[in-house]
Enzyme design. Structure first.
Site, mmCIF file in Angstrom:
data_model
loop_
_atom_site.group_PDB
_atom_site.id
_atom_site.type_symbol
_atom_site.label_atom_id
_atom_site.label_comp_id
_atom_site.label_asym_id
_atom_site.label_seq_id
_atom_site.Cartn_x
_atom_site.Cartn_y
_atom_site.Cartn_z
ATOM 1 C CE LYS A 10 -59.379 -59.682 90.172
ATOM 2 N NZ LYS A 10 -60.611 -60.125 89.468
ATOM 3 C CE1 TYR A 50 -58.628 -64.825 87.581
ATOM 4 C CE2 TYR A 50 -57.460 -63.307 86.145
ATOM 5 C CZ TYR A 50 -58.136 -63.566 87.330
ATOM 6 O OH TYR A 50 -58.326 -62.567 88.245
ATOM 7 C CG ASN A 113 -63.520 -58.566 90.912
ATOM 8 O OD1 ASN A 113 -62.360 -58.431 90.533
ATOM 9 N ND2 ASN A 113 -64.107 -59.747 91.025
ATOM 10 C CG HIS A 116 -57.663 -63.748 92.293
ATOM 11 N ND1 HIS A 116 -58.612 -64.534 91.664
ATOM 12 C CD2 HIS A 116 -56.707 -64.604 92.757
ATOM 13 C CE1 HIS A 116 -58.227 -65.807 91.741
ATOM 14 N NE2 HIS A 116 -57.078 -65.876 92.394
ATOM 15 C CD GLU A 127 -55.284 -68.955 92.295
ATOM 16 O OE1 GLU A 127 -55.302 -68.194 93.289
ATOM 17 O OE2 GLU A 127 -56.293 -69.201 91.610
HETATM 18 P P1 CMP Z 1 -61.506 -63.416 90.295
HETATM 19 O O1 CMP Z 1 -61.783 -63.690 91.704
HETATM 20 O O2 CMP Z 1 -60.209 -62.796 89.935
HETATM 21 O O3 CMP Z 1 -61.649 -64.776 89.476
HETATM 22 C C1 CMP Z 1 -62.060 -64.824 88.156
HETATM 23 C C2 CMP Z 1 -62.493 -63.488 87.632
HETATM 24 O O4 CMP Z 1 -63.270 -63.550 86.489
HETATM 25 C C3 CMP Z 1 -63.412 -62.848 88.659
HETATM 26 O O5 CMP Z 1 -62.651 -62.443 89.754
HETATM 27 C C4 CMP Z 1 -64.051 -61.762 87.843
HETATM 28 O O6 CMP Z 1 -63.267 -60.578 87.821
HETATM 29 C C5 CMP Z 1 -64.092 -62.401 86.483
HETATM 30 N N1 CMP Z 1 -65.428 -62.886 86.148
HETATM 31 C C6 CMP Z 1 -66.068 -63.936 86.680
HETATM 32 N N2 CMP Z 1 -67.287 -64.071 86.113
HETATM 33 C C7 CMP Z 1 -67.397 -63.088 85.210
HETATM 34 C C8 CMP Z 1 -68.402 -62.720 84.299
HETATM 35 N N3 CMP Z 1 -69.560 -63.390 84.213
HETATM 36 N N4 CMP Z 1 -68.178 -61.653 83.523
HETATM 37 C C9 CMP Z 1 -67.003 -60.980 83.600
HETATM 38 N N5 CMP Z 1 -66.000 -61.301 84.445
HETATM 39 C C10 CMP Z 1 -66.197 -62.359 85.232
#
Ligand code: CMP
Length: 150
Positions: A10, A50, A113, A116, A127
């Protein structure tokens, strides 16, 4: 069972110069890199990627973030690749991610984070199709592929 899965570094990971660290974690595990590219995602692609989170409170902020800078997209292949990637990434919320996982070691924020990974065979196939044309994926045989099949 040999699987393919989509991984994104990311924008926070790219800006923090962690792209190589993330790729290395998967390569060291033994997963095969079969696709790799860098881009800034269009908002439409982010919303498609998403789509399952559409309507959730964090959706707008998550989309704003993922389009805010460059990402590195890759396809990794190997036995049980989808679970292997998710195990190496650690829990979605870095505050819950085990030490030693990518998120456990490198992140503190659930939106930023670092990485993904697809969460199921259906997501992986969907995807991968959003980010790569079939001809952009490279099939090749490594010495270890022979060892694995023996
Ligand atoms: P990712 O694995 O990219 O898939 C969905 C993303 O949504 C996840 O990583 C997080 O970065 C984001 N995400 C999921 N839950 C939350 C939440 N409760 N608050 C903010 N971001 C979220």
């Amino acid at each position: 069972m040999t699987q393919r899965t989509l991984v994104l570094v990311k924008p926070d990971g790219v800006m923090r110069q962690l792209s190589g660290t993330v790729i290395q974690a998967f390569e060291q595990k033994g997963l095969k890199l079969v696709g790799l590219k860098m881009m800034v995602m269009e908002r439409a692609l982010a919303e498609q990627h998403y789509a399952e989170h559409q309507g959730k409170s964090f959706f707008p902020g998550m989309v704003d973030f993922i389009v805010s800078g460059p990402i590195v997209a890759m396809v990794l292949e190997g036995p049980g690749a989808i679970k292997a990637v998710r195990d190496l990434m650690g829990a979605t919320n870095p505050q819950d991610a085990a030490p030693g996982t990518i998120r456990g070691s490198l992140a503190v924020d659930i939106t930023r984070n670092v990485v993904h990974g697809s969460d199921s065979p259906e997501s992986a196939s969907r995807e991968i199709g959003l980010f790569f044309r079939p001809e952009e994926l490279v099939s090749y045989v490594r010495p270890v592929d022979g060892w694995l099949s023996e």
